[in-house]
Design a protein around this motif. Structure first.
Motif, PDB file in Angstrom:
ATOM      1  N   ASP A  18      53.366  63.295  25.127  1.00 36.81           N
ATOM      2  CA  ASP A  18      51.912  63.200  25.231  1.00 36.81           C
ATOM      3  C   ASP A  18      51.487  63.334  26.690  1.00 36.81           C
ATOM      4  OD1 ASP A  18      52.321  60.736  26.492  1.00 36.81           O
ATOM      5  OD2 ASP A  18      51.672  59.540  24.776  1.00 36.81           O
ATOM      6  N   LYS A  19      50.186  63.338  26.926  1.00 39.28           N
ATOM      7  CA  LYS A  19      49.661  63.562  28.271  1.00 39.28           C
ATOM      8  C   LYS A  19      49.940  62.409  29.218  1.00 39.28           C
ATOM      9  CE  LYS A  19      45.976  66.613  26.634  1.00 39.28           C
ATOM     10  NZ  LYS A  19      44.505  66.828  26.512  1.00 39.28           N
TER      11      LYS A  19
ATOM     12  N   TYR B 189      58.124  61.158  22.346  1.00 41.14           N
ATOM     13  CA  TYR B 189      58.340  60.666  20.992  1.00 41.14           C
ATOM     14  C   TYR B 189      59.509  61.420  20.365  1.00 41.14           C
ATOM     15  CZ  TYR B 189      53.762  58.552  21.657  1.00 41.14           C
ATOM     16  OH  TYR B 189      52.702  57.810  22.148  1.00 41.14           O
TER      17      TYR B 189
ATOM     18  N   PHE C  39      51.205  66.696  17.897  1.00 41.21           N
ATOM     19  CA  PHE C  39      49.985  65.937  18.128  1.00 41.21           C
ATOM     20  C   PHE C  39      48.768  66.807  17.845  1.00 41.21           C
ATOM     21  CE2 PHE C  39      52.390  62.836  20.745  1.00 41.21           C
ATOM     22  CZ  PHE C  39      51.786  61.667  20.294  1.00 41.21           C
TER      23      PHE C  39
ATOM     24  N   GLN D  49      44.746  62.286  18.942  1.00 43.57           N
ATOM     25  CA  GLN D  49      45.611  61.123  19.157  1.00 43.57           C
ATOM     26  C   GLN D  49      46.562  60.880  18.000  1.00 43.57           C
ATOM     27  OE1 GLN D  49      42.560  58.051  20.070  1.00 43.57           O
ATOM     28  NE2 GLN D  49      43.411  58.027  22.122  1.00 43.57           N
TER      29      GLN D  49
ATOM     30  N   LEU E 112      49.645  61.640  15.483  1.00 42.06           N
ATOM     31  CA  LEU E 112      50.944  62.299  15.479  1.00 42.06           C
ATOM     32  C   LEU E 112      51.283  62.692  14.043  1.00 42.06           C
ATOM     33  CD1 LEU E 112      53.571  63.068  17.023  1.00 42.06           C
ATOM     34  CD2 LEU E 112      54.422  60.782  16.479  1.00 42.06           C
TER      35      LEU E 112
ATOM     36  N   ALA F 131      54.212  67.334  29.384  1.00 45.30           N
ATOM     37  CA  ALA F 131      52.826  67.799  29.399  1.00 45.30           C
ATOM     38  C   ALA F 131      52.568  68.856  30.464  1.00 45.30           C
ATOM     39  CB  ALA F 131      51.887  66.611  29.593  1.00 45.30           C
TER      40      ALA F 131
END
Length: 289
Positions: free
Chosen positions: A40-41, A46, A85, A88, A90, A267
């Motif tokens: 993620d950012k 994950y 994603f 927000q 997943l 990211a």
């Protein structure tokens, strides 16, 4: 944009033409059949952990914080694989269904097997379109039998949760066991690698025209775009990671994995994330521009 440029230039069938070597930054161990990774950012990574194959309820998603600490983010899944994603949320392929996981780690079934035009055999990778309206998903079919005749690529319309067939084995026999997916930002081009044939294809979504881009990827698994404008392809069977540049050059970037699965990037696109399912590891590989 970068994606548009790459989709426009990848036009012919290519073979391996060089060898490169990325810099290995770190390796984390102790995962149970890690299949896919996504970042993620905020810098969190994950990892989908299948757990024991075909044992329902023991699969989970583990999150690795920027400081290296890890924790279970979501659990109680069956055989979680592809991750993506959209906003927000997943999304996860879980055997024959697609799950949506909220920021609190709680998940619900977004698409059950009954929602597909044909009951899926082996849902694998996920890829959203640029606007987050659609979610593309690969069904590798009877993967132990070269996909059999059930390989397909589907599209989920997120607003209505309707599932559409994009292309399948019956429409084109080259669709054997589609695995890794990568979407350009025009919404018109989908690139995928086939696990059974090791061929990388470009699919024109407007007319369903399939073009061979490159081959020789063994058990083609994951796809990821780096900030260096290269498309990275993992070979699960031979434990290798390749790159395909916009000047039509294929290079071997890294080898020695037991089973390089569904790769991802950070990211900023500068580090490749490589889950090795059989070894139970995730490797951070610095990419050179």
């Amino acid at each position: 944009m970068v994606k548009t440029v790459i989709a426009a230039l990848f036009g012919g069938s290519l073979m391996l033409s060089g060898v490169a070597s990325g810099h290995e930054l770190k390796v984390l161990q102790g995962f149970k059949n890690p299949e896919s990774v996504v970042a993620d950012k905020a810098g969190r990574v994950y990892v989908s952990e299948i757990g024991e194959f075909e044992k329902d309820g023991d699969g989970q998603i583990t999150v690795i914080e920027p400081d290296g600490k890890r924790r279970v983010f979501a659990k109680g899944m069956n055989d979680p694989k592809g991750l993506a994603f959209v906003g927000q949320d997943l999304y996860v392929t879980d055997k024959n269904r697609i799950l949506r996981v909220g920021v609190d780690g709680q998940w619900t079934v977004l698409v059950d097997q009954s929602a597909f035009p044909v009951p899926p055999a082996f849902l694998n990778d996920l890829e959203p379109d640029f606007d987050g309206k659609y979610l593309y998903v690969s069904d590798s079919g009877d993967i132990a039998n070269q996909g059999g005749t059930s390989g397909a690529i589907y599209r989920v319309i997120l607003s209505t949760v309707k599932v559409e067939t994009i292309i399948n084995h019956q429409q084109d026999a080259r669709i054997k066991a589609p695995n890794g997916l990568w979407m350009d930002d025009t919404g018109e081009v989908l690139i995928y690698v086939d696990f059974a044939s090791g061929v990388l294809y470009k699919l024109d979504l407007l007319n369903r025209h399939l073009i061979e881009l490159a081959k020789g990827f063994g058990g083609g698994d994951g796809l990821a775009l780096g900030a260096d404008k290269k498309l990275y392809i993992s070979d699960y069977i031979n434990g290798k990671v390749f790159s395909l540049s916009i000047d039509d050059e294929v290079k071997l970037e890294k080898q020695g994995f037991q089973s390089a699965a569904d790769i991802g990037v950070t990211a900023d696109g500068k580090v490749l994330l490589i889950p090795d399912m059989k070894a139970g590891t995730v490797t951070w590989l610095e990419l050179h521009e």
